[in-house]
Scaffold this motif. Sequence first.
Motif, PDB file in Angstrom:
ATOM      1  N   TYR A 182      31.933  40.393  31.115  1.00 23.41           N
ATOM      2  CA  TYR A 182      30.905  41.295  31.645  1.00 23.41           C
ATOM      3  C   TYR A 182      30.940  42.662  30.962  1.00 23.41           C
ATOM      4  CZ  TYR A 182      28.291  44.235  34.865  1.00 23.41           C
ATOM      5  OH  TYR A 182      27.391  45.120  35.394  1.00 23.41           O
ATOM      6  N   PHE A 183      32.086  43.324  30.967  1.00 22.88           N
ATOM      7  CA  PHE A 183      32.191  44.660  30.369  1.00 22.88           C
ATOM      8  C   PHE A 183      32.098  44.589  28.843  1.00 22.88           C
ATOM      9  CE2 PHE A 183      34.443  45.280  34.453  1.00 22.88           C
ATOM     10  CZ  PHE A 183      33.603  46.232  34.979  1.00 22.88           C
ATOM     11  N   PHE A 184      32.665  43.538  28.267  1.00 23.34           N
ATOM     12  CA  PHE A 184      32.600  43.370  26.818  1.00 23.34           C
ATOM     13  C   PHE A 184      31.153  43.259  26.348  1.00 23.34           C
ATOM     14  CE2 PHE A 184      32.266  40.596  23.105  1.00 23.34           C
ATOM     15  CZ  PHE A 184      33.038  41.304  22.193  1.00 23.34           C
ATOM     16  N   LYS A 185      30.347  42.450  27.035  1.00 29.91           N
ATOM     17  CA  LYS A 185      28.944  42.277  26.638  1.00 29.91           C
ATOM     18  C   LYS A 185      28.168  43.587  26.735  1.00 29.91           C
ATOM     19  CE  LYS A 185      28.363  38.605  29.319  1.00 29.91           C
ATOM     20  NZ  LYS A 185      27.827  37.430  30.009  1.00 29.91           N
ATOM     21  N   SER A 210      39.819  44.581  30.384  1.00 33.51           N
ATOM     22  CA  SER A 210      38.895  44.428  31.507  1.00 33.51           C
ATOM     23  C   SER A 210      38.568  42.992  31.891  1.00 33.51           C
ATOM     24  CB  SER A 210      37.592  45.151  31.175  1.00 33.51           C
ATOM     25  OG  SER A 210      36.912  44.504  30.114  1.00 33.51           O
ATOM     26  N   TYR A 211      39.042  42.021  31.129  1.00 39.67           N
ATOM     27  CA  TYR A 211      38.572  40.660  31.392  1.00 39.67           C
ATOM     28  C   TYR A 211      39.022  40.124  32.752  1.00 39.67           C
ATOM     29  CZ  TYR A 211      43.063  38.628  29.969  1.00 39.67           C
ATOM     30  OH  TYR A 211      44.382  38.286  29.872  1.00 39.67           O
ATOM     31  N   TRP A 232      39.637  41.913  35.572  1.00 40.76           N
ATOM     32  CA  TRP A 232      38.839  42.592  36.597  1.00 40.76           C
ATOM     33  C   TRP A 232      37.383  42.111  36.560  1.00 40.76           C
ATOM     34  CZ3 TRP A 232      39.256  44.881  41.004  1.00 40.76           C
ATOM     35  CH2 TRP A 232      38.200  45.633  41.514  1.00 40.76           C
ATOM     36  N   ALA A 233      36.839  41.928  35.373  1.00 40.65           N
ATOM     37  CA  ALA A 233      35.452  41.459  35.249  1.00 40.65           C
ATOM     38  C   ALA A 233      35.313  40.053  35.822  1.00 40.65           C
ATOM     39  CB  ALA A 233      35.019  41.484  33.787  1.00 40.65           C
ATOM     40  N   GLU A 234      36.307  39.201  35.596  1.00 41.47           N
ATOM     41  CA  GLU A 234      36.277  37.844  36.161  1.00 41.47           C
ATOM     42  C   GLU A 234      36.328  37.892  37.686  1.00 41.47           C
ATOM     43  OE1 GLU A 234      36.004  33.867  36.442  1.00 41.47           O
ATOM     44  OE2 GLU A 234      36.031  34.852  34.488  1.00 41.47           O
ATOM     45  N   TYR A 235      37.173  38.760  38.197  1.00 42.72           N
ATOM     46  CA  TYR A 235      37.325  38.886  39.650  1.00 42.72           C
ATOM     47  C   TYR A 235      36.074  39.494  40.293  1.00 42.72           C
ATOM     48  CZ  TYR A 235      38.901  40.869  44.078  1.00 42.72           C
ATOM     49  OH  TYR A 235      39.012  41.232  45.388  1.00 42.72           O
ATOM     50  N   LYS A 236      35.586  40.563  39.720  1.00 43.77           N
ATOM     51  CA  LYS A 236      34.486  41.323  40.320  1.00 43.77           C
ATOM     52  C   LYS A 236      33.113  40.698  40.061  1.00 43.77           C
ATOM     53  CE  LYS A 236      33.102  45.283  42.201  1.00 43.77           C
ATOM     54  NZ  LYS A 236      33.344  45.637  43.561  1.00 43.77           N
ATOM     55  N   PHE A 237      32.874  40.208  38.847  1.00 46.72           N
ATOM     56  CA  PHE A 237      31.542  39.736  38.455  1.00 46.72           C
ATOM     57  C   PHE A 237      31.488  38.242  38.119  1.00 46.72           C
ATOM     58  CE2 PHE A 237      31.826  44.245  37.289  1.00 46.72           C
ATOM     59  CZ  PHE A 237      30.778  44.745  38.048  1.00 46.72           C
ATOM     60  N   ASP A 238      32.630  37.562  38.232  1.00 47.80           N
ATOM     61  CA  ASP A 238      32.713  36.151  37.906  1.00 47.80           C
ATOM     62  C   ASP A 238      32.304  35.882  36.452  1.00 47.80           C
ATOM     63  OD1 ASP A 238      33.486  33.610  38.650  1.00 47.80           O
ATOM     64  OD2 ASP A 238      31.438  32.997  39.172  1.00 47.80           O
ATOM     65  N   ASP A 239      32.583  36.858  35.597  1.00 47.13           N
ATOM     66  CA  ASP A 239      32.269  36.758  34.168  1.00 47.13           C
ATOM     67  C   ASP A 239      33.289  37.611  33.416  1.00 47.13           C
ATOM     68  OD1 ASP A 239      31.263  36.709  31.603  1.00 47.13           O
ATOM     69  OD2 ASP A 239      29.385  37.740  32.082  1.00 47.13           O
ATOM     70  N   ALA A 240      34.249  36.962  32.778  1.00 45.75           N
ATOM     71  CA  ALA A 240      35.326  37.690  32.085  1.00 45.75           C
ATOM     72  C   ALA A 240      34.800  38.602  30.980  1.00 45.75           C
ATOM     73  CB  ALA A 240      36.340  36.705  31.514  1.00 45.75           C
TER      74      ALA A 240
END
Length: 191
Positions: free
Chosen positions: A44-47, A31-32, A34-42
């Motif tokens: 995000y889903f991991f946390k 997910s890193y 997609w998380a970087e693209y969508k939330f600007d945080d690679a």
Amino acid sequence: MKNKQSSIDLLTLLLALSITTIGLIFVLSSSYIWAEYKFDDAFYFFKRQFLFASIGVIGMIAVSRIDYQIYKKYATPFFLVSLVLLILVLVPGIGLVRGGARSWIGIGAFSLQPSEFMKLGLIVFLARYMSNYVEDAKTFKKGVIPLLFLILLVFGVIMLQPDFGSGMVIVATGFVMLFICGVPIRYFVYF
């Protein structure tokens, strides 16, 4: 009531932590981007997953400290409440549709999935029945038929949502419990 066991089984804890760690690595690796693209945080889903995993581990440790006799005592009420919640999901206005399945109940800003409670409720109920009626549970008429009816009833209610994944987990778990209880293998061949 305090648990008679004074310490947590270290092997079980280490296995659970290992599986959780592997799951967290899978979440991060898948997910890193997609998380970087969508939330600007690679991360995000991991946390988020790490937070829920931490809560789960703490819950696992807390629940392991409870005397199993309490589970046995409340097995039937817990199973019945879980069944009522499963049925309530089917009522329009109470059950929420997500991903094409009406399998959630909304409570304010939160929502819960009753099939998850039913998984635990059915396991505890079957375990209590099988421990109280060990010999009956192994017979076809007094054990297999009523328990199979119960498992298939829960499966049927879940399939009305429909949630095939949860339904199959419940059926597989029920069959494994019957097998572990000592139900003759020939009954499984019939199924």
